[in-house]
Design a protein around this motif. Structure first.
Motif, PDB file in Angstrom:
ATOM      1  N   SER A 103       0.830  -1.209   0.000  1.00 58.47           N
ATOM      2  CA  SER A 103       0.000   0.000   0.000  1.00 58.47           C
ATOM      3  C   SER A 103       0.863   1.258   0.000  1.00 58.47           C
ATOM      4  O   SER A 103       1.926   1.288   0.617  1.00 58.47           O
ATOM      5  N   PHE A 104       0.371   2.287  -0.672  1.00 55.55           N
ATOM      6  CA  PHE A 104       1.072   3.570  -0.679  1.00 55.55           C
ATOM      7  C   PHE A 104       1.183   4.170   0.719  1.00 55.55           C
ATOM      8  O   PHE A 104       2.060   4.996   0.990  1.00 55.55           O
ATOM      9  N   ARG A 110       6.378  10.207   1.676  1.00 57.58           N
ATOM     10  CA  ARG A 110       5.905  10.722   0.388  1.00 57.58           C
ATOM     11  C   ARG A 110       4.419  11.053   0.410  1.00 57.58           C
ATOM     12  O   ARG A 110       3.857  11.440  -0.612  1.00 57.58           O
ATOM     13  N   LEU A 111       3.772  10.922   1.555  1.00 58.20           N
ATOM     14  CA  LEU A 111       2.322  11.098   1.618  1.00 58.20           C
ATOM     15  C   LEU A 111       1.928  12.558   1.755  1.00 58.20           C
ATOM     16  O   LEU A 111       2.596  13.340   2.439  1.00 58.20           O
ATOM     17  N   SER A 112       0.808  12.903   1.128  1.00 55.43           N
ATOM     18  CA  SER A 112       0.207  14.211   1.354  1.00 55.43           C
ATOM     19  C   SER A 112      -0.392  14.241   2.754  1.00 55.43           C
ATOM     20  O   SER A 112      -0.488  13.221   3.427  1.00 55.43           O
ATOM     21  N   GLY A 113      -0.849  15.406   3.189  1.00 56.55           N
ATOM     22  CA  GLY A 113      -1.392  15.544   4.541  1.00 56.55           C
ATOM     23  C   GLY A 113      -2.503  14.565   4.869  1.00 56.55           C
ATOM     24  O   GLY A 113      -2.410  13.817   5.845  1.00 56.55           O
ATOM     25  N   PRO A 114      -3.589  14.506   4.067  1.00 62.70           N
ATOM     26  CA  PRO A 114      -4.678  13.568   4.374  1.00 62.70           C
ATOM     27  C   PRO A 114      -4.234  12.107   4.340  1.00 62.70           C
ATOM     28  O   PRO A 114      -4.662  11.313   5.173  1.00 62.70           O
ATOM     29  N   ALA A 115      -3.384  11.768   3.381  1.00 60.96           N
ATOM     30  CA  ALA A 115      -2.905  10.383   3.303  1.00 60.96           C
ATOM     31  C   ALA A 115      -2.035  10.054   4.500  1.00 60.96           C
ATOM     32  O   ALA A 115      -2.081   8.945   5.048  1.00 60.96           O
ATOM     33  N   GLY A 116      -1.238  11.024   4.939  1.00 57.27           N
ATOM     34  CA  GLY A 116      -0.418  10.811   6.116  1.00 57.27           C
ATOM     35  C   GLY A 116      -1.259  10.592   7.358  1.00 57.27           C
ATOM     36  O   GLY A 116      -0.923   9.769   8.218  1.00 57.27           O
ATOM     37  N   PHE A 117      -2.372  11.308   7.461  1.00 57.73           N
ATOM     38  CA  PHE A 117      -3.287  11.125   8.590  1.00 57.73           C
ATOM     39  C   PHE A 117      -3.858   9.716   8.594  1.00 57.73           C
ATOM     40  O   PHE A 117      -3.919   9.051   9.635  1.00 57.73           O
ATOM     41  N   MET A 118      -4.259   9.222   7.411  1.00 55.41           N
ATOM     42  CA  MET A 118      -4.773   7.863   7.293  1.00 55.41           C
ATOM     43  C   MET A 118      -3.727   6.858   7.739  1.00 55.41           C
ATOM     44  O   MET A 118      -4.015   5.904   8.458  1.00 55.41           O
ATOM     45  N   SER A 119      -2.492   7.079   7.331  1.00 56.79           N
ATOM     46  CA  SER A 119      -1.420   6.135   7.632  1.00 56.79           C
ATOM     47  C   SER A 119      -1.094   6.091   9.116  1.00 56.79           C
ATOM     48  O   SER A 119      -0.944   5.022   9.709  1.00 56.79           O
ATOM     49  N   ALA A 147       4.843  -3.418  -4.984  1.00 52.84           N
ATOM     50  CA  ALA A 147       3.969  -2.440  -5.627  1.00 52.84           C
ATOM     51  C   ALA A 147       3.224  -1.659  -4.550  1.00 52.84           C
ATOM     52  O   ALA A 147       2.400  -2.226  -3.826  1.00 52.84           O
ATOM     53  N   HIS A 148       3.532  -0.374  -4.441  1.00 56.21           N
ATOM     54  CA  HIS A 148       2.828   0.501  -3.506  1.00 56.21           C
ATOM     55  C   HIS A 148       1.638   1.114  -4.247  1.00 56.21           C
ATOM     56  O   HIS A 148       1.738   2.204  -4.816  1.00 56.21           O
ATOM     57  N   ALA A 149       0.532   0.386  -4.268  1.00 55.98           N
ATOM     58  CA  ALA A 149      -0.641   0.861  -4.995  1.00 55.98           C
ATOM     59  C   ALA A 149      -1.354   1.954  -4.204  1.00 55.98           C
ATOM     60  O   ALA A 149      -1.457   1.887  -2.983  1.00 55.98           O
ATOM     61  N   VAL A 150      -1.847   2.964  -4.920  1.00 59.90           N
ATOM     62  CA  VAL A 150      -2.688   3.966  -4.281  1.00 59.90           C
ATOM     63  C   VAL A 150      -4.041   3.336  -3.986  1.00 59.90           C
ATOM     64  O   VAL A 150      -4.231   2.136  -4.161  1.00 59.90           O
ATOM     65  N   ARG A 151      -4.982   4.127  -3.523  1.00 60.72           N
ATOM     66  CA  ARG A 151      -6.267   3.597  -3.056  1.00 60.72           C
ATOM     67  C   ARG A 151      -6.931   2.759  -4.148  1.00 60.72           C
ATOM     68  O   ARG A 151      -7.099   3.208  -5.278  1.00 60.72           O
ATOM     69  N   LEU A 152      -7.311   1.518  -3.791  1.00 60.70           N
ATOM     70  CA  LEU A 152      -7.877   0.591  -4.766  1.00 60.70           C
ATOM     71  C   LEU A 152      -9.364   0.837  -4.973  1.00 60.70           C
ATOM     72  O   LEU A 152     -10.102   1.122  -4.033  1.00 60.70           O
ATOM     73  N   SER A 153      -9.783   0.715  -6.226  1.00 63.09           N
ATOM     74  CA  SER A 153     -11.196   0.842  -6.557  1.00 63.09           C
ATOM     75  C   SER A 153     -11.600  -0.342  -7.424  1.00 63.09           C
ATOM     76  O   SER A 153     -10.760  -1.028  -7.999  1.00 63.09           O
ATOM     77  N   ASN A 154     -12.894  -0.589  -7.493  1.00 60.03           N
ATOM     78  CA  ASN A 154     -13.401  -1.635  -8.370  1.00 60.03           C
ATOM     79  C   ASN A 154     -13.746  -1.023  -9.722  1.00 60.03           C
ATOM     80  O   ASN A 154     -14.001   0.170  -9.835  1.00 60.03           O
ATOM     81  N   SER A 167       9.941  10.678  -6.702  1.00 60.91           N
ATOM     82  CA  SER A 167       9.754  11.956  -6.015  1.00 60.91           C
ATOM     83  C   SER A 167       8.287  12.374  -5.909  1.00 60.91           C
ATOM     84  O   SER A 167       7.967  13.380  -5.274  1.00 60.91           O
ATOM     85  N   ALA A 168       7.380  11.599  -6.514  1.00 58.25           N
ATOM     86  CA  ALA A 168       5.967  11.991  -6.562  1.00 58.25           C
ATOM     87  C   ALA A 168       5.322  11.916  -5.182  1.00 58.25           C
ATOM     88  O   ALA A 168       5.549  10.981  -4.420  1.00 58.25           O
ATOM     89  N   THR A 169       4.502  12.925  -4.874  1.00 59.41           N
ATOM     90  CA  THR A 169       3.696  12.896  -3.652  1.00 59.41           C
ATOM     91  C   THR A 169       2.522  11.964  -3.849  1.00 59.41           C
ATOM     92  O   THR A 169       1.866  11.971  -4.896  1.00 59.41           O
ATOM     93  N   LEU A 170       2.255  11.130  -2.855  1.00 58.59           N
ATOM     94  CA  LEU A 170       1.162  10.165  -2.941  1.00 58.59           C
ATOM     95  C   LEU A 170      -0.034  10.705  -2.181  1.00 58.59           C
ATOM     96  O   LEU A 170       0.064  11.003  -0.985  1.00 58.59           O
ATOM     97  N   ARG A 171      -1.167  10.817  -2.859  1.00 55.72           N
ATOM     98  CA  ARG A 171      -2.322  11.528  -2.311  1.00 55.72           C
ATOM     99  C   ARG A 171      -3.480  10.579  -2.021  1.00 55.72           C
ATOM    100  O   ARG A 171      -3.701   9.600  -2.736  1.00 55.72           O
ATOM    101  N   ALA A 172      -4.246  10.902  -0.992  1.00 58.22           N
ATOM    102  CA  ALA A 172      -5.364  10.061  -0.565  1.00 58.22           C
ATOM    103  C   ALA A 172      -6.437   9.954  -1.632  1.00 58.22           C
ATOM    104  O   ALA A 172      -7.143   8.951  -1.711  1.00 58.22           O
ATOM    105  N   ARG A 173      -6.590  10.976  -2.464  1.00 60.92           N
ATOM    106  CA  ARG A 173      -7.658  10.952  -3.468  1.00 60.92           C
ATOM    107  C   ARG A 173      -7.283  10.160  -4.726  1.00 60.92           C
ATOM    108  O   ARG A 173      -8.141   9.894  -5.569  1.00 60.92           O
ATOM    109  N   SER A 174      -6.020   9.797  -4.877  1.00 56.27           N
ATOM    110  CA  SER A 174      -5.596   9.036  -6.053  1.00 56.27           C
ATOM    111  C   SER A 174      -6.120   7.608  -5.971  1.00 56.27           C
ATOM    112  O   SER A 174      -6.185   7.016  -4.889  1.00 56.27           O
ATOM    113  N   THR A 175      -6.491   7.050  -7.118  1.00 52.85           N
ATOM    114  CA  THR A 175      -7.039   5.693  -7.146  1.00 52.85           C
ATOM    115  C   THR A 175      -6.442   4.907  -8.312  1.00 52.85           C
ATOM    116  O   THR A 175      -5.882   5.478  -9.254  1.00 52.85           O
TER     117      THR A 175
END
Length: 203
Positions: A103-104, A110-119, A147-154, A167-175
């Motif tokens: 998981s990312f 590398r996490l954005s603020g919201p993603a860091g909070f989730m982590s 594989a550090h996948a961003v948020r999984l969707s169906n 160097s990319a920032t990983l964001r909670a809204r990315s899927t």
């Protein structure tokens, strides 16, 4: 290629099994509930067992060329225990190619603020387990890919699975769709550019 899939009855694991069979691979799946993979066409062997049991995993790794793990757990040390079982199985079977879905949220720097909070808060136990498992794999000397996948969707395949720059920032809204993740994991088996690398992937 002969591929062992761990976590093959999960939402992403079943897609890995189906896509591997469609691509002509011979697949063995080590699962707790074999009936969940019944009725599939192709070269599929379903074995009952525990992915955290070194004996079960070692037996399942015999005769295969590679392992894909899509295991997931939110509590306990499932990922760490499963990785130890994989490493023990590799020592016995000689299998060197290991591709693991993670998981990312593990990549905290590398996490954005919201993603860091989730982590740090919502999924801290899961993240610690995955991170510990990854460290074991990195130190193994095997030909691994994480594989550090961003948020999984169906959803259906989009063909847009992308390896992000380090160097990319990983964001909670990315899927990314599970279908695209499954395709990426299978493609990584033969992609030497992914060997001994942790790769963040997004859709």
């Amino acid at each position: 290629m002969k591929v062992l899939v761990l976590g093959g009855t999960g939402a992403t694991g079943q897609l890995v099994v189906d896509q591997a069979l469609a691509a002509g691979h011979w697949v063995r799946a080590l699962v707790r509930s074999p009936e969940k993979l019944s009725g599939r066409a192709g070269s599929l062997e379903v074995v009952a067992g525990q992915a955290t049991d070194p004996h079960d995993v070692g037996e399942a790794m015999s005769g295969v060329d590679a392992v894909i793990s899509t295991l997931g757990a939110t509590k306990g040390s499932v990922m760490t225990d499963a990785t130890r079982a994989i490493l023990a199985g590799a020592a016995v079977s000689g299998v060197r190619r290991i591709v693991v879905l993670s998981s990312f949220l593990v990549v905290r720097d590398r996490l954005s603020g919201p993603a860091g909070f989730m982590s740090k808060l919502a999924m801290d136990e899961m993240v610690r387990d995955k991170a510990a498992a990854e460290e074991l794999l990195r130190a193994s000397g095997l030909e691994w890919t994480i594989a550090h996948a961003v948020r999984l969707s169906n959803g259906r395949a989009t063909g847009r699975a992308t390896a992000l720059p380090d160097s990319a920032t990983l964001r909670a809204r990315s899927t990314i769709t599970r279908t695209d993740v499954a395709a990426w994991l299978l493609a990584a088996l033969d992609d030497r550019a992914t060997f001994a690398r942790a790769v963040a992937i997004a859709g």
